[in-house]
Design a protein around this motif. Structure first.
Motif, PDB file in Angstrom:
ATOM      1  N   ASP A  14      22.926  10.866  82.296  1.00  0.00           N
ATOM      2  CA  ASP A  14      23.908  11.193  81.248  1.00  0.00           C
ATOM      3  C   ASP A  14      23.886  10.230  80.069  1.00  0.00           C
ATOM      4  OD1 ASP A  14      24.685  13.242  82.944  1.00  0.00           O
ATOM      5  OD2 ASP A  14      26.224  12.012  83.905  1.00  0.00           O
ATOM      6  N   GLY A  41      22.591  18.032  83.517  1.00  0.00           N
ATOM      7  CA  GLY A  41      23.414  18.706  82.516  1.00  0.00           C
ATOM      8  C   GLY A  41      23.148  18.009  81.202  1.00  0.00           C
ATOM      9  N   THR A 419      25.574   7.844  67.150  1.00  0.00           N
ATOM     10  CA  THR A 419      26.964   7.484  66.848  1.00  0.00           C
ATOM     11  C   THR A 419      27.972   8.615  67.056  1.00  0.00           C
ATOM     12  OG1 THR A 419      26.646   8.024  64.522  1.00  0.00           O
ATOM     13  CG2 THR A 419      26.241   5.727  65.166  1.00  0.00           C
TER      14      THR A 419
HETATM   15  P1  GDP Z   1      22.219  13.785  79.364  1.00  0.00           P
HETATM   16  O1  GDP Z   1      22.361  14.263  80.748  1.00  0.00           O
HETATM   17  O2  GDP Z   1      21.482  12.479  79.293  1.00  0.00           O
HETATM   18  O3  GDP Z   1      21.637  14.799  78.421  1.00  0.00           O
HETATM   19  O4  GDP Z   1      23.688  13.462  78.841  1.00  0.00           O
HETATM   20  P2  GDP Z   1      24.990  14.405  79.035  1.00  0.00           P
HETATM   21  O5  GDP Z   1      24.896  15.534  78.075  1.00  0.00           O
HETATM   22  O6  GDP Z   1      25.227  14.726  80.457  1.00  0.00           O
HETATM   23  O7  GDP Z   1      26.140  13.379  78.667  1.00  0.00           O
HETATM   24  C1  GDP Z   1      26.179  12.760  77.427  1.00  0.00           C
HETATM   25  C2  GDP Z   1      27.526  13.117  76.772  1.00  0.00           C
HETATM   26  O8  GDP Z   1      27.736  12.274  75.667  1.00  0.00           O
HETATM   27  C3  GDP Z   1      27.533  14.534  76.204  1.00  0.00           C
HETATM   28  O9  GDP Z   1      28.845  15.026  76.237  1.00  0.00           O
HETATM   29  C4  GDP Z   1      27.082  14.326  74.766  1.00  0.00           C
HETATM   30  O10 GDP Z   1      27.563  15.344  73.893  1.00  0.00           O
HETATM   31  C5  GDP Z   1      27.729  13.011  74.451  1.00  0.00           C
HETATM   32  N1  GDP Z   1      27.011  12.156  73.496  1.00  0.00           N
HETATM   33  C6  GDP Z   1      25.675  11.994  73.307  1.00  0.00           C
HETATM   34  N2  GDP Z   1      25.446  11.045  72.382  1.00  0.00           N
HETATM   35  C7  GDP Z   1      26.655  10.580  71.996  1.00  0.00           C
HETATM   36  C8  GDP Z   1      27.092   9.579  71.064  1.00  0.00           C
HETATM   37  O11 GDP Z   1      26.304   8.888  70.425  1.00  0.00           O
HETATM   38  N3  GDP Z   1      28.446   9.389  70.958  1.00  0.00           N
HETATM   39  C9  GDP Z   1      29.351  10.107  71.662  1.00  0.00           C
HETATM   40  N4  GDP Z   1      30.638   9.851  71.504  1.00  0.00           N
HETATM   41  N5  GDP Z   1      28.977  11.062  72.526  1.00  0.00           N
HETATM   42  C10 GDP Z   1      27.649  11.287  72.695  1.00  0.00           C
END
Ligand code: GDP
Ligand code: IMO
Ligand code: MG
Length: 430
Positions: A14, A41, A419
């Motif tokens: 995540d 996810g 960000t």
């Molecule tokens: P993945 O499994 O690595 O693709 O990550 P996920 O999607 O499970 O979780 C990452 C969460 O953080 C998601 O809700 C993204 O929309 C959110 N996200 C990703 N990059 C950023 C960021 O730079 N800032 C914030 N606040 N949220 C982010």
């Protein structure tokens, strides 16, 4: 001949892989998933909408780019069908640009039942599996009894499916379960199985490929490929916090076996970490915060699982774990995500070493579950809103100091800073 670039998570998953793959996709011709399955996810946000992908690569919203589900990936056809339906509802037609390896293994309904039964049997030692059938399906792959995508086109498909199901039912019976008592995603087993069988027809509308030839030929033709990881290095089957891990090679080595790419053909490796750290499910987490600061990170970072909705455990960034992951993966470019989550923290902490039995170390111990005291270093919080910032130079100097500390201690340059969840809020440093 071109080399294949890799993007993967360096923590416990995540890290924001979906977002960054989507941002980098314009630079590539092909995006290929190499391991994991619907336990992943991956969230993408753009133009005010949010989309979560499980099995399908995160390049799918770019219609002119090809997306590959590699041989190392596990496919649950009913979940796959739902993903396709959700994409079509957004006017994306994956039949144009998604290709599936014939050698990818299938998660069957009885694999999912076994996953549930195994977890229950573990009691307090449970892994906190996503219950998507990952462990039992990879187990069958290694035991050489698994079912692969290519098998559904064969004349003896149903016999092979039933033989495997019978094996599973015998195992389940020995654990004290019978079919009648089982539900998958709230649906009784037999109904789930009926829908699962139907969903194979959706899978069959896709082109099945020998993905190892497809990708190596593409490299020879000068095409650019990005391999997309799932989970994170600390969940790797060999090097993660065993046994609280997933059942696949989540590290760069997994690209070789999960796509059929020679080690000498690996190019850049983008390693992602959050500016802090999270974990979902059970298992050791040395920098975990059980206090109000942990809650603040969870609320500000909206740290609730994209696949299961479970609250994620939160803590400070863990440099020994990050160094270990950089070493295992040969990371060439770090990507630091979610820096905005700590925008209004007065002080930000970084675990720079572990103290184990009175000794300070940067090394990950054999058993991450032993008593570890994180040695924390304080950094001045940046106390500012990062909205609208488009270049690295515009970032507050306290944040740049924090990023520089990560670079100095890991010895790897940060290439990208994220960000916000939105595609647009991505800053390229180099
Ligand atoms: P993945 O499994 O690595 O693709 O990550 P996920 O999607 O499970 O979780 C990452 C969460 O953080 C998601 O809700 C993204 O929309 C959110 N996200 C990703 N990059 C950023 C960021 O730079 N800032 C914030 N606040 N949220 C982010
Ligand atoms: P992405 O790709 C975070 C965790 C589960 C559990 C352990 C084993 O979105 O980063 P499994 O279902 O694989 O048998 O579960 O691994 N886990 C993840 N945690 N992100 C993921 O994927 C994960 N995939 C599995 O919570 O602790
Ligand atoms: Mg995720």
């Amino acid at each position: 001949m071109n080399k294949i670039d890799v993007l993967l998570g360096l923590q416990w998953g995540d890290e924001g892989k979906g977002k960054i793959v989507d941002v980098l996709t314009p630079q590539y011709d092909i995006i290929a998933r190499f391991q994991g399955g619907p336990n992943a996810g991956h969230t993408l946000e753009f133009q005010g909408t949010k989309h979560v992908l499980n099995i399908i690569p995160s390049g799918i919203f770019h219609s002119e780019k090809q997306n590959i589900i590699g041989n190392g990936v596990l496919i649950e056809p009913l979940i796959f069908q739902r993903e396709i339906r959700d994409l079509k509802a957004r006017d994306v037609n994956p039949n144009q640009n998604l290709f599936v390896s014939k050698k990818a293994h299938l998660i069957t309904p009885s694999h999912r039942m076994l996953d549930m039964a195994n977890e229950q049997a573990k009691g307090l030692q449970k892994i906190g599996s996503t219950l998507k059938g990952i462990g039992p399906t990879y187990t069958d792959k290694i035991a050489r009894i698994g079912l692969r995508v290519g098998d559904i086109l064969k004349s003896d498909w149903l016999d092979r499916y039933n033989d495997l199901k019978e094996d599973h039912l015998r195992l389940l019976k020995s654990l004290g379960y019978d079919l009648g008592s089982f539900k998958i995603d709230e649906i009784p087993f037999l109904e789930y199985e009926r829908r699962w069988m139907e969903s194979l027809e959706t899978l069959k509308t896709f082109t099945f490929i020998d993905s190892e030839y497809f990708l190596n030929d593409a490299l020879k033709q000068g095409k650019k490929i990005l391999a997309e990881g799932a989970q994170g290095s600390m969940l790797d089957i060999d090097f993660g916090s065993y046994p609280f891990v997933t059942s696949s090679s989540t590290i760069t080595a997994g690209v070789c076996s999960g796509l059929g790419i020679a080690p000498s053909n690996i190019g850049r490796v983008y390693g992602l970490c959050k500016a802090y750290c999270t974990r979902v499910g059970s298992g050791p987490f040395p920098t975990e915060l059980f206090d109000e600061t942990g809650d603040r990170l969870r609320q500000a970072g909206r740290e609730f699982g994209s696949t299961t909705g479970r609250p994620r455990r939160c803590g400070w960034i863990d440099i020994p774990a990050l160094n270990y992951a950089c070493m295992l993966n040969g990371v060439t470019d770090l990507v630091v995500t979610k820096v905005d989550v700590m925008n209004d923290f007065d002080t930000v902490k970084m675990c720079v070493k572990y103290k184990i039995e009175g000794k300070e170390t940067l090394q990950i111990p054999y058993d991450l579950g032993e008593k570890i005291e994180p040695i924390l270093q304080n950094y001045q919080g940046w106390n500012s809103n990062l909205q609208g910032i488009k270049t690295y130079n515009e970032l507050p100097s306290d944040l740049k100091d924090y990023i520089k500390a990560i670079e100095d201690i890991t010895g790897v340059k940060v290439a990208i800073v994220s960000t916000s969840p939105d595609r647009e809020d991505t800053i390229f440093k180099i």
